[in-house]
Design a protein around this motif. Structure first.
Motif, PDB file in Angstrom:
ATOM      1  N   LYS A 123      56.320 -46.597 -13.189  1.00  0.00           N
ATOM      2  CA  LYS A 123      55.833 -45.620 -12.215  1.00  0.00           C
ATOM      3  C   LYS A 123      56.566 -44.284 -12.372  1.00  0.00           C
ATOM      4  O   LYS A 123      56.023 -43.224 -12.062  1.00  0.00           O
ATOM      5  CB  LYS A 123      56.040 -46.167 -10.805  1.00  0.00           C
ATOM      6  CG  LYS A 123      55.502 -45.284  -9.694  1.00  0.00           C
ATOM      7  CD  LYS A 123      55.741 -45.928  -8.359  1.00  0.00           C
ATOM      8  CE  LYS A 123      55.241 -45.029  -7.230  1.00  0.00           C
ATOM      9  NZ  LYS A 123      55.505 -45.632  -5.917  1.00  0.00           N
ATOM     10  N   GLN A 165      54.498 -40.809 -12.327  1.00  0.00           N
ATOM     11  CA  GLN A 165      54.666 -39.817 -11.269  1.00  0.00           C
ATOM     12  C   GLN A 165      55.100 -38.466 -11.831  1.00  0.00           C
ATOM     13  O   GLN A 165      54.683 -37.414 -11.343  1.00  0.00           O
ATOM     14  CB  GLN A 165      55.679 -40.315 -10.239  1.00  0.00           C
ATOM     15  CG  GLN A 165      55.137 -41.410  -9.338  1.00  0.00           C
ATOM     16  CD  GLN A 165      56.087 -41.749  -8.207  1.00  0.00           C
ATOM     17  OE1 GLN A 165      57.304 -41.663  -8.357  1.00  0.00           O
ATOM     18  NE2 GLN A 165      55.543 -42.155  -7.081  1.00  0.00           N
ATOM     19  N   ARG A 210      45.036 -42.551  -8.127  1.00  0.00           N
ATOM     20  CA  ARG A 210      45.397 -42.665  -6.714  1.00  0.00           C
ATOM     21  C   ARG A 210      44.118 -42.408  -5.912  1.00  0.00           C
ATOM     22  O   ARG A 210      43.746 -41.264  -5.664  1.00  0.00           O
ATOM     23  CB  ARG A 210      46.472 -41.640  -6.358  1.00  0.00           C
ATOM     24  CG  ARG A 210      47.175 -41.916  -5.031  1.00  0.00           C
ATOM     25  CD  ARG A 210      48.073 -40.756  -4.622  1.00  0.00           C
ATOM     26  NE  ARG A 210      49.085 -40.407  -5.606  1.00  0.00           N
ATOM     27  CZ  ARG A 210      50.272 -40.996  -5.693  1.00  0.00           C
ATOM     28  NH1 ARG A 210      50.566 -41.989  -4.870  1.00  0.00           N
ATOM     29  NH2 ARG A 210      51.148 -40.613  -6.597  1.00  0.00           N
ATOM     30  N   GLU A 261      52.991 -35.163 -10.999  1.00  0.00           N
ATOM     31  CA  GLU A 261      53.593 -34.097 -10.202  1.00  0.00           C
ATOM     32  C   GLU A 261      53.701 -32.793 -10.997  1.00  0.00           C
ATOM     33  O   GLU A 261      53.473 -31.710 -10.470  1.00  0.00           O
ATOM     34  CB  GLU A 261      54.968 -34.538  -9.703  1.00  0.00           C
ATOM     35  CG  GLU A 261      54.896 -35.658  -8.660  1.00  0.00           C
ATOM     36  CD  GLU A 261      56.263 -36.231  -8.337  1.00  0.00           C
ATOM     37  OE1 GLU A 261      57.270 -35.697  -8.869  1.00  0.00           O
ATOM     38  OE2 GLU A 261      56.325 -37.199  -7.553  1.00  0.00           O
TER      39      GLU A 261
END
Length: 561
Positions: free
Chosen positions: A222, A226, A195, A230
């Protein structure tokens, strides 16, 4: 990421990222892509994105625009890999496809390709195999080698050596995947996703497939990416299509992934840069806990290498900026007088020092008709490059209007009007213009919002002059009418004009030097006027000591012998 990459001319390898829908390319600083080449027109060509299709239109440039050696007149399509020639600069247009291909890995959040952005659950009761490894804390991870330790150790050494020699992120990641495929011989596909901006989308930056048919459908989920980012945990899912941890979304089940390992890339400050993911469809060679440890270890090495690469790139940018500032400083000093004027019966002292490499304070001597001369001292609100640019522009206006308009007050009005026309975003300038006529011994002073100059007479008495006639700073009201203060200069009179870098100089206790102390030092009767300027400067420096200079400092002194 859509971009223009320089192939020849300028800086080969440099990339211009294209974000948005419309980009004007040309020599003007107002263009989206600025080409500092004399042969390029100010507005040379326009590039537009029309629903995912890109088109180029030449804007009537002198030297034309060419795509793949064909001259462009109007609305010509341009595709990924096409070459665009603008004068002597050759670019490659890079626009990776949104789906398919090695870099078309991610769609929009919530689409069937990526799965829903939410909806994950902690219930993993029906998972075939699930393991995680916390890599968010330094030292919390131990490495374990699986089936063939000799081959893995050899590949790990290769990774370590390769990453240690590389200072480019674009080179690190493809090499990393090549080495991972040597470690994990069962791997079908590998991805690195990052990112680039904190609030930006996930961007695939490197990918590798063992078989050509896998290259045609290089898509990822995705949801898993993620989760790894996270939680800052490496994830092993031995059967992702049946793993309720990832919601059985179409973004997973549609790919028929049978086993995957995914490890986050954590920088030195604990921020997640992205993830590395390896997957296989071979049911007989599923990944193990040991494989997860190995990938987490590789991700840790890669994170350090990426950190070093980013710091190296930042250092290069800082060195380039430093060189630019050094040139700007040289140019600014070139705009200042090289020496004091030689006027019979008068003596001068001047000092200038910017708080940064360039500053907004300014002084000048302007020789006028009929043997007159003007002393100018100004201070732009602010410091640094922007203030220096404004002062450079103002200095030319000052010289022009003082030479053209014999009335100093009217000349100040014209300087103010010329400055105000540009609307400098609430910027203003305080400035003093002192015009001396050696024949009549008359001083004419015009003050635009600046601190009043100090006049010391032959008896050592000090007074502020021109304060009652002081007007508004330059740039506040465009048609402001300024007033002039006049006085005869007698032998021994000495005028000091200064900026607030002197009166507001601070020491380590954060005490201000102050106007009163400045007046007291100027009035010192033991110091001859010829030595007074240096005496003031030495006293301010002694007061400040080692405390860093917080503002630009400028002072000009002149008087009758």
């Amino acid at each position: 990421m859509t971009c223009l990459r320089v192939i020849r001319g300028g800086e080969p390898g440099k990339e211009f990222d294209l974000e948005g829908r419309r980009w004007v390319i040309g020599r003007s600083p107002e263009c989206d892509v600025v080409l500092d080449v004399a042969a390029v027109s100010r507005r040379h060509v326009i590039l537009t994105d029309e629903n995912g299709q890109f088109f180029v239109q030449d804007l009537g440039s002198r030297n034309g625009t060419y795509i793949n050696n064909q001259r462009v007149d109007e609305h010509a399509p341009i595709r990924d890999g096409d070459q665009m020639l603008i004068c002597d600069m050759l670019f490659e247009f890079c626009n990776p496809p949104a789906e398919g291909g090695l870099l078309g890995l991610l769609g929009q959040a919530g689409s069937p390709l990526l799965g829903p952005p939410g909806g994950d659950t902690d219930d993993a009761s029906t998972s075939t195999i699930m393991a995680t490894l916390d890599v968010g804390q330094a030292g919390a991870m131990s490495w374990k080698l699986s089936a063939k330790p000799e081959a893995q150790i050899e590949a790990m050494i290769e990774i370590s050596t390769s990453l240690g020699k590389t200072l480019s992120v674009k080179e690190i990641l493809p090499r990393l995947l090549d080495s991972l495929f040597k470690i994990f011989v069962q791997a079908d596909r590998g991805f690195v996703i990052t990112r680039p901006k904190p609030d930006g989308p996930l961007v695939p930056v490197a990918s590798k497939a063992r078989r050509p048919d896998d290259e045609e459908n290089m898509r990822i989920s995705k949801t898993i990416v993620q989760q790894a980012m996270e939680s800052k945990k490496a994830i092993l899912s031995a059967d992702a299509s049946a793993d309720e941890r990832f919601n059985m979304a179409e973004s997973i089940t549609d790919f028929q992934i049978r086993s995957l390992i995914c490890a986050p890339l954590i920088d030195s400050e604990g921020n997640c840069l992205g993830v590395i993911q390896i997957d296989t469809r071979n049911q007989l060679s599923r990944f193990t806990d040991q494989d997860l440890h190995v990938l987490a270890g590789v991700a840790s090495q890669a994170s350090i290498a990426m950190d070093n690469a980013h710091m190296h790139e930042e250092a290069i940018k800082q060195r380039a900026l430093q060189r630019d500032l050094e040139v700007a400083s040289q140019m600014q000093h070139a705009l200042l007088p090289s020496a004091s004027p030689e006027v019979p019966g008068y003596h001068f002292f001047e000092f200038y020092e910017a708080a940064q490499q360039v500053g907004g304070d300014y002084y000048d001597y302007v020789m006028l008709s009929e043997d007159r001369f003007a002393v100018v001292v100004g201070d732009v609100a602010g410091k640094g490059v922007s203030a220096a640019i404004l002062m450079a522009k103002l200095s030319s206006d000052v010289r022009f209007w003082l030479a053209r308009e014999p009335d100093a007050a009217k000349a100040m009005g014209q300087i103010n009007a010329a400055f105000s026309r540009h609307e400098w975003d609430d910027r203003f300038v305080t400035i003093v213009v002192a015009v001396v006529d050696p024949n009549s011994k008359k001083l004419t002073l015009v003050n635009a919002g600046h601190m009043p100059p100090m006049l010391r007479n032959a008896e050592g008495e000090v007074q502020e002059i021109g304060g009652e006639q002081a007007g508004l700073p330059i740039g506040v009201i465009d048609d402001y009418q300024y007033e002039a203060y006049q006085q005869e200069l007698v032998p021994g009179d000495f005028v000091t004009i200064f900026t607030d870098g002197f009166s507001e100089a601070m020491n380590s206790a954060r005490d201000l030097y102050g106007i009163e102390r400045l007046a007291e030092v100027i009035g010192c009767k033991q110091i001859e006027t010829q030595d007074l300027g240096k005496h003031v400067l030495d006293d301010v420096r002694k007061f400040a000591g080692d405390f860093p200079q917080s503002d630009d400092m400028c002072m000009v002194c002149f008087g009758r012998t």
